[in-house]
Design a protein around this motif. Sequence first.
Motif, mmCIF file in Angstrom:
data_model
loop_
_atom_site.group_PDB
_atom_site.id
_atom_site.type_symbol
_atom_site.label_atom_id
_atom_site.label_comp_id
_atom_site.label_asym_id
_atom_site.label_seq_id
_atom_site.Cartn_x
_atom_site.Cartn_y
_atom_site.Cartn_z
ATOM 1 N N SER A 1 0.861 -1.172 0.000
ATOM 2 C CA SER A 1 0.000 0.000 0.000
ATOM 3 C C SER A 1 0.895 1.218 0.000
ATOM 4 O O SER A 1 1.593 1.485 0.959
ATOM 5 C CB SER A 1 -0.880 -0.032 1.250
ATOM 6 N N VAL A 2 0.894 1.920 -1.098
ATOM 7 C CA VAL A 2 1.818 3.033 -1.267
ATOM 8 C C VAL A 2 1.057 4.224 -1.823
ATOM 9 O O VAL A 2 0.188 4.054 -2.672
ATOM 10 C CB VAL A 2 2.945 2.655 -2.260
ATOM 11 N N PRO A 3 1.372 5.416 -1.328
ATOM 12 C CA PRO A 3 0.762 6.589 -1.953
ATOM 13 C C PRO A 3 1.297 6.737 -3.366
ATOM 14 O O PRO A 3 2.468 6.472 -3.615
ATOM 15 C CB PRO A 3 1.230 7.742 -1.056
ATOM 16 N N PHE A 4 0.413 7.118 -4.252
ATOM 17 C CA PHE A 4 0.852 7.173 -5.642
ATOM 18 C C PHE A 4 0.006 8.184 -6.399
ATOM 19 O O PHE A 4 -1.222 8.067 -6.429
ATOM 20 C CB PHE A 4 0.715 5.779 -6.265
ATOM 21 N N GLN A 5 0.655 9.134 -6.959
ATOM 22 C CA GLN A 5 0.005 10.155 -7.787
ATOM 23 C C GLN A 5 -1.234 10.722 -7.106
ATOM 24 O O GLN A 5 -2.325 10.753 -7.677
ATOM 25 C CB GLN A 5 -0.357 9.561 -9.143
ATOM 26 N N HIS B 1 -3.676 6.313 -4.088
ATOM 27 C CA HIS B 1 -3.078 5.211 -3.377
ATOM 28 C C HIS B 1 -2.951 4.033 -4.299
ATOM 29 O O HIS B 1 -3.871 3.743 -5.061
ATOM 30 C CB HIS B 1 -3.995 4.833 -2.202
ATOM 31 N N LEU B 2 -1.818 3.395 -4.264
ATOM 32 C CA LEU B 2 -1.672 2.153 -5.000
ATOM 33 C C LEU B 2 -1.803 1.030 -3.984
ATOM 34 O O LEU B 2 -0.881 0.772 -3.217
ATOM 35 C CB LEU B 2 -0.313 2.108 -5.694
ATOM 36 N N ASP B 3 -2.983 0.429 -3.946
ATOM 37 C CA ASP B 3 -3.228 -0.623 -2.977
ATOM 38 C C ASP B 3 -3.206 -1.960 -3.660
ATOM 39 O O ASP B 3 -3.926 -2.174 -4.637
ATOM 40 C CB ASP B 3 -4.600 -0.427 -2.306
ATOM 41 N N ILE B 4 -2.379 -2.827 -3.175
ATOM 42 C CA ILE B 4 -2.340 -4.164 -3.756
ATOM 43 C C ILE B 4 -2.662 -5.151 -2.657
ATOM 44 O O ILE B 4 -1.809 -5.472 -1.837
ATOM 45 C CB ILE B 4 -0.976 -4.442 -4.381
ATOM 46 N N PRO B 5 -3.890 -5.604 -2.584
ATOM 47 C CA PRO B 5 -4.230 -6.577 -1.549
ATOM 48 C C PRO B 5 -3.779 -7.962 -1.966
ATOM 49 O O PRO B 5 -3.560 -8.233 -3.145
ATOM 50 C CB PRO B 5 -5.753 -6.496 -1.481
ATOM 51 N N PHE B 6 -3.600 -8.803 -0.973
ATOM 52 C CA PHE B 6 -3.328 -10.202 -1.306
ATOM 53 C C PHE B 6 -4.692 -10.840 -1.556
ATOM 54 O O PHE B 6 -5.294 -11.429 -0.674
ATOM 55 C CB PHE B 6 -2.597 -10.880 -0.161
ATOM 56 N N LEU C 1 3.995 -1.995 7.709
ATOM 57 C CA LEU C 1 5.294 -1.341 7.890
ATOM 58 C C LEU C 1 5.338 -0.028 7.121
ATOM 59 O O LEU C 1 5.754 1.004 7.624
ATOM 60 C CB LEU C 1 6.421 -2.253 7.409
ATOM 61 N N LEU C 2 4.875 -0.107 5.883
ATOM 62 C CA LEU C 2 4.963 1.088 5.043
ATOM 63 C C LEU C 2 3.961 2.148 5.458
ATOM 64 O O LEU C 2 4.132 3.322 5.140
ATOM 65 C CB LEU C 2 4.769 0.712 3.572
ATOM 66 N N ALA C 3 2.925 1.731 6.179
ATOM 67 C CA ALA C 3 1.952 2.723 6.619
ATOM 68 C C ALA C 3 2.621 3.772 7.488
ATOM 69 O O ALA C 3 2.247 4.947 7.466
ATOM 70 C CB ALA C 3 0.832 2.037 7.398
ATOM 71 N N HIS C 4 3.657 3.348 8.237
ATOM 72 C CA HIS C 4 4.348 4.310 9.086
ATOM 73 C C HIS C 4 5.051 5.383 8.271
ATOM 74 O O HIS C 4 5.269 6.481 8.747
ATOM 75 C CB HIS C 4 5.386 3.587 9.947
ATOM 76 N N THR C 5 5.442 5.017 7.074
ATOM 77 C CA THR C 5 6.252 5.953 6.308
ATOM 78 C C THR C 5 5.418 6.809 5.373
ATOM 79 O O THR C 5 5.919 7.750 4.789
ATOM 80 C CB THR C 5 7.277 5.187 5.457
ATOM 81 N N GLU C 6 4.157 6.465 5.243
ATOM 82 C CA GLU C 6 3.374 7.074 4.177
ATOM 83 C C GLU C 6 3.303 8.601 4.235
ATOM 84 O O GLU C 6 3.594 9.282 3.237
ATOM 85 C CB GLU C 6 1.974 6.468 4.201
ATOM 86 N N PRO C 7 2.934 9.176 5.398
ATOM 87 C CA PRO C 7 2.842 10.632 5.407
ATOM 88 C C PRO C 7 4.166 11.292 5.065
ATOM 89 O O PRO C 7 4.193 12.298 4.347
ATOM 90 C CB PRO C 7 2.436 10.947 6.846
#
Lengths: 666, 522, 189, 101, 379
Positions: free
Chosen positions: A71-75, A78-83, B481-487
């Motif tokens: 789950s990464v912020p993107f543009q 959010h770019l969410d990739i669930p399993f 883990l990455l949620a901590h870094t997001e902001p």
Amino acid sequence: MNYQAMLAAILLIPLLGALLNGFLLRSAPRVVTVSVATLAIFIPFIFSCLLFFGPVNAGEVVRTDLFNWISVPFQGGHLDIPFALTVDRLSAILLLIITGVGSLIHLYAGEYMSHEEGVYRFFAYLNLFVFSMLSLVLGANMVVTFLGWEGVGVCSYLLIGYWYSDEANARAGMKAFIANRVGDLGFLLAMFMSVKLFGTVDYSKIAAALTNELAANNAPMITAIGLCLLLGVTGKSAQLPLYIWLPDAMAGPTPVSALIHAATMVTSGIYLMTRMSFLLVHSHTAMTTIAVIGACTALFAATIGLVQNDIKKVLAYSTVSQLGFMVLGCGVGAFQFGVAHLMTHAFFKALLFLGAGSVIHAMHHEQDIRKMGGLIKKMPITGWTFVIGTLAIIGFPGLSGFFSKDEILYNAWTGPFGHPLLWALGAGAAACTSFYMVRLTYLVFFGESRVEHAHGHHGHGHDHHHHHEIHENPLAMTLPLMILALLSIVGGYVSMPHAIMHTLGVHANENIITEWLSPVLASAKEVMSAGHGEEGHGSASLEWGLMGASTLVMLIMSGFALSLYKVGPKGGDSIANAVGGLYRLILDKWRIDELYQGVIIEPLKKVGDAFFKFGDRALIEGIINEGPRGIYLVTSVLSDVQSGLVRNYLKVVFIAMVALCAWILI
Amino acid sequence: MVSMISQWILSLLIFFPLLGAVLIGLVKDNQTARHLAVAVSVLELIFSLHLVAHFNADSAAMQFAQDLAWLPRGTGIRYTVGVDGISLLLVMLTTVLCPLVFVSSYSSIESNVKSFLALFLILESAMIGALVSLDLVLFYVFWEAMLIPMYFIIGVWGGKDRIYATTKFFIYTVIGSLLMLVAFSYLYYLHYQQNGVFTTSIIELYKTAAGLPADTQLWLFTATAVAFAIKVPLFPFHTWLPDAHVQAPTPGSVILAGVLLKMGTYGLMRMSIPMFPEGAHRAAPVMLALSVIGIVYGALIAWRQTDIKKLVAYSSVSHLGFVVAGLFAFNELGYTGALYQMVNHGVSTGALFLLIGVVYERRHTREMSEYGGLAKQMPWYAFFFLVATMGSVALPGTGGFIGEWLILNGVFQTYPAMATVAGTGVILGAIYMLWLVLKVIWGPLKNEENKKLLDCSPREAFVLATLSIFVFLTGFLSAPLLAHTEPTMKRLQESVVNKAAYKTELVIHGRSQEPLKVMMDH
Amino acid sequence: MNLSLLSFIVMGITAVLLSGVMITRRWPVSAAMVLIAIMTLLAGMFGLLEAHFAAAAQIIVYAGAIMVVFVFVIMLLNLPPEELRYGGVTVGEMILIAVSVFVAVGLGTKVGQGFLTTGLESMGVAQGESVAGGHHMYFPASENVKNVAASMFVDYLWAFELISFLIMAAVIGAVVIAKKRSAEHADAA
Amino acid sequence: MLTLPELGLYFSFLLFLVGLAGVMFRKNILFMMLSVEILLNAANLAFVCASKLTGTMDGQVVMFFVMAVAACEAAIGLALIIALYRTKASIEADDLKALRG
Amino acid sequence: MEGSLGAVAQFLDTNIGLVASIGKIALALVIALQVAPIMVWVERRQAAFIQRRIGPNRVGLFGFRLFGLGQPLADTIKLLFKEDFIPQQANKFFYVLAPILPAVIGLVAIQGIPLGKEIIVAGHTIDLQPVNLNAGFLYLFAMSALGVYGVALAGWSSNNKYALLGGLRASAQMISYEIAMGLALLPMVFIYGTLDLQGMIAAQSDSLLFGFLPNWGIFLSPISFVLFVVTMFAETNRLPFDLAEGEAELVAGFLVEYGSMRWSLFFLGEYAMMFTLSALTTCVFLGGYEIPWLPHAQLVTLLTPIFTAEPATWVAAAIGLGVLIVKVAAFMFLFVQARFTLPRFRYDQLMRVGWVYMLPVALLNLVVMALIVGFLRLT
């Protein structure tokens, strides 16, 4: 138990089995290991059946999100990739094949590996493989699929190199992994492009986002995605130019060859293309390239198969060739028949491999067909099931291979992206297939027995074993053979050609497989029919004609093979001598390995050496090490100023102080 | 109470290992000293869990901050520490790796044990200090302080050419850090020129630096980036790394690969990019090109090595190339991937070095040809080796995959061609790692000496198993883990895209009075 | 001219003269004793400057500890008196001394005219003096120790801690350097 | 007007000169060290005077640090002297030039 | 006559500070000078008691025996008339200087002790501390630090190996124990928050534990007290730490070449220093001149109705001085008692006790007390 949980269980039980076998049951008795491993596949098989005849049959798509994976912020968003796992009609088929054929092969392997030490490792790998394969087909987005995609690669690597004490086996595994990796890069790039284009990697979301307009505006990108996917497919499904690993992969135990390198893993490319069919069909270039690659592979591999003497090698090239058929099917737009052939191939190729394994097992790891012969008397069940398999693969009318292959060939001519030339290539491949399969079957099971009684054993992992009479293997090995033989006979009816259907008076618009997969392929169909006005341009007469032609070719080639080899393995020598150079070239597999070695591997090694010796050692290090020498020159001059006498230094201090005060005074 | 702890936790984390180092000096027995070092580092790990437990994942601010007077007021140099999404993961990586390294050093270090342990604790202290300091001078002090213990660790406990290696390591790094010092000093002066006050607060200097003219920014960026690139090490500056790795003792290699190299990329992420966004933009193509070259170059060289450690060292060059590439993709995917890859590389390469150490202790050679077929004699070892390899080749399911996937994805969004070339690194990575596995683990057990090898001891197995678990844990638990870094990543992206100052602020838990002053007032 | 100024001048001149005496002693013990006297005088000067802590520290640390170590070592080594080598002084050095005496005297006359105070005030250094004109300090003299502590433990805390490390290093160094290397002796014998 | 700190600075100058002369002209390391103590004391005096002049405490704090440094110097220096005397039976500076470049 | 008396009064009024200082210093000197003779007698008598014999009890004044109190006088006269000689090889200057140093330092040091709170004379308040520096505490330390030179110089200048050894031992010993001594007292400084002895005594006039105990330093920091008393023995070169003299090994150590009045000057200094340090202990740990549970101010208010305002302070001061001397006398008793009951340390033991036990304990005590005080201050 709801279907979501069932779906998760299907995925996780094999993993659990792998972990159990790998860690806890290391010293457990063989029976326990084998039962755990087999159950870990069989229980998912039951669940798969429940799913298949339950919601999937009803046309539903079952989906479950296990956890949020990436789950990464993107543009800005959010770019969410669930399993996420999903099962629809396409993956349901594969689910059944994987778990069903998988269970049979596990059962078989339990007996096949009975002479091995530490067999837990084998079954742990095998279960892990099934887990990976399941996540490949169940993944709801490309990343989960990729998890399986690479996971099967690793398991294949481990299983090919199972007998690692022989470095050749380990090398074969490594080769497989690296060839797969090249393909994986394609898959990766395809993913990146879809992120760029659609902002997601979820199949359903991509499908929703991909409008005709978007496709038209981003045609180069779509084509690029298609070609990158194709690269992935060539790696995983052993197409030209990356097929080289598959024949070497036969170094692994035979059940592995049956499960991974015939029934499941290698077909994942076809699965992927079918999955992405809605996208591929937007690019004519990509589709055509796929079809051409498939057709060429089919023919090319089949030619190599003609002259091989190792029973598993023959089957391996046959697999490559059959995979070429499937890719051809996908490439010409007949995805459903690609899948159908995938299924029938899974049956009959698994059967053939298991049969070969049975022979090898009985022969104590002798694989050379020139040293066999007449085995059908000693091993009737193996022999006759093998014959059924052979008939199926060469497309003997009425058996499964006949229907699926015929539909592909028909579509290669008439399909949306079809062309008669493609059909010709395919037909050539089919002819070769008939020849080498009949040659193989005859040399192994019929004729004089050429078994050497004093042959040295080069068994893997056997310190010693007694040579006893060749006899039929126990039920655990023959039962899977019989089941698979049955499936090889009837499996093809799902893709019965229209013409036959009409003749038989079946009142349906489409054959079973087309009907079944229509939800999956709906959007692709729509695009294809839009692009070509009407679906296909064939007719019943053309269909009958092509069917007849291929049957004829099959019969002729089979007869030719029989006539040549009825005298034994030397039967082909006369032709071989006639085209000596060509024969040796084909025997050496067209020297493709050597080509790669010479054109890619060695130069790369040289570049690496050059980088190290020249770039690192000479250039960079040179600058670094010579630089200080200059500094040293300067400093050595300066250091002479220092006399080392404290009083001299102090005099300077003294003078400076007095001078300072004098300056203040003035 | 919690806020009190939160206020002091970072200082505790920085100085607790130092205290441990002093305690070790007081202990007589080597074995006791080892136990003590493990205990100290485990306590440190437990302390650091406080960070995770109380970190506010919705904030990009510098949390657990502390801002105390340090040098005389006029200089503006203060003791400022804080943690945000970027440093949190790396601090955790450090505190997790250190106990493992100490456990592994039970057998790998046999001479001058106490000095080694004390130096290592000092190193841990300096690493954490560098990761959390928010004052340029403080950062610089810790940055240099990392160098000294490592210098001795390689120079005293290293292999045959240790002096050469350690001197090279030292000189390379020092040259870089001097450049950085010059840049910082100039920035310090510029800030004074513009605002009339001196400050070394990174948070303040973000504002000043982002407003500088593009050319100035480019120069300052280059100076700092070179310093960090040497530490990373980026392609043309990498030649110290193989030597240092080969000569360093196992624990030294582990921490060098695991944490020290990350300091370079951390520096780029914390200083160079957000401080000089304009400069970073201008330099990005060069940095990307260098990192992509580094990826391929490192991988090709790694493939051709016969020394196991050298192979892994060059693989680090290649892997760190990915990280740098991710940083200069200038989107959140890249940053997140880079950060994540730092952690994963630390875990998997750390594991690899430990594995090399295991056989090195038994055979005292690192030549690949001396080994082969170890799987037969050492099944568990082979298992861990495979896991570490898979982590290193970024197999999906391991953390490395998520890192590399995000990085390549990020780079692809901006520079598709670069990403494609970098992608070949994935293939080459598989080639050299599997080559290593082939030569060490698989094959026949030919060498007579290898037939007497013992499998991993429970202690080794514990360390390796822990790392193996981390390899997979990071592969599946990336979202939390990455949620901590997001902001933090979002802020970074805002600043870089808009070429505006990176905005962040200190969050000081509890009261902010300085206790010393309070005491003096009474 | 008040009492404190007078005693300050006397102490100062005595100290300078004694230092001259010190550097020309033949016996190290004599020199050390003279030095102790100088330090005591300086302590008195500190006291007059209202730096009571400095004065006390001067005696406790310098006279009471450092010089004891000197005396201890001198006594331990029991050195013979040194031959002074006046002939070793070169002409250049003689000139240097002459010039310095000249400069010192010149500076003395200037200082006597209050040159330094004005100069320092003009540079803005002597704030304490210039603000109130008289013997004013920001910090009351009766709180001297407290003020020094406040400055030392707040503004100079780190320096203070570092000094402690320095001292520890010196202690260890001294022990290591002066320790008899018994093993080496055994080897030599 | 003649003030104490100002005079003190002058005295410190004189003391420093004498101390420097001592270090320069004596050959005996012990005497050199004693002269160095004079130098340090001169510096201390200057610091205290400066503290008085500026009305801050910094000078006195620094004086304290100087004292600490002097203590270290004495400890190490005397240890060296003992070690030298033990090995060379001389503490003449001119006899010790093994390290001269 | 009237005029001259008036002039004297005038002078006294304006220069009351100067006059009072001279008076106080004289008082302290008198006390210090009396300590040595009296202690010589006490020491001999007490030794006799410990050893179950009688000791000097004959010499009296004017036919009164007075328990032999005349003995010190007789001894003094004897010493004064003994031959005064200087050894041939001795360094004359330092040989002569050496005994003077401890005597002078001892007499100077005692000036830092507050002999009482204050008296009011003709409206002028006079502090009864002869030399009242605000860092009086440090002053005492400084003086005690200088005490070593007398011994060291005596040892060196005698040009005698026993003497030299004694001098060396003394200097090493005193440096070693001075550190522990300072560290032992530091907790008291921050407990009271002042370096001023008067302030410390004032702080001790409170009561502790709901008035159950006087607020004395000994109760606030007992470890400091024990440490300080031990270091006090070492600082004054008293048994069991009299390694510098060590009759058995060094034949009286640094004193070996000394005789007559020079020899007795050492004792003058030693006893003065003992008195000073005992008084310091009293001031820091035992409330100085204060009567337990009866603060000085309260005493004065008690006395005022009886004696009127100003004389009341004088009486109170006298009582205080008496109290101080009683407390000090107890310590002097302890000194003597220890001398005749404890065996002497070996030199290495002495050093080990100093560095390995005293110093760490003192440091630990310092840290613990600092934490406690800091904590109490903060809350």
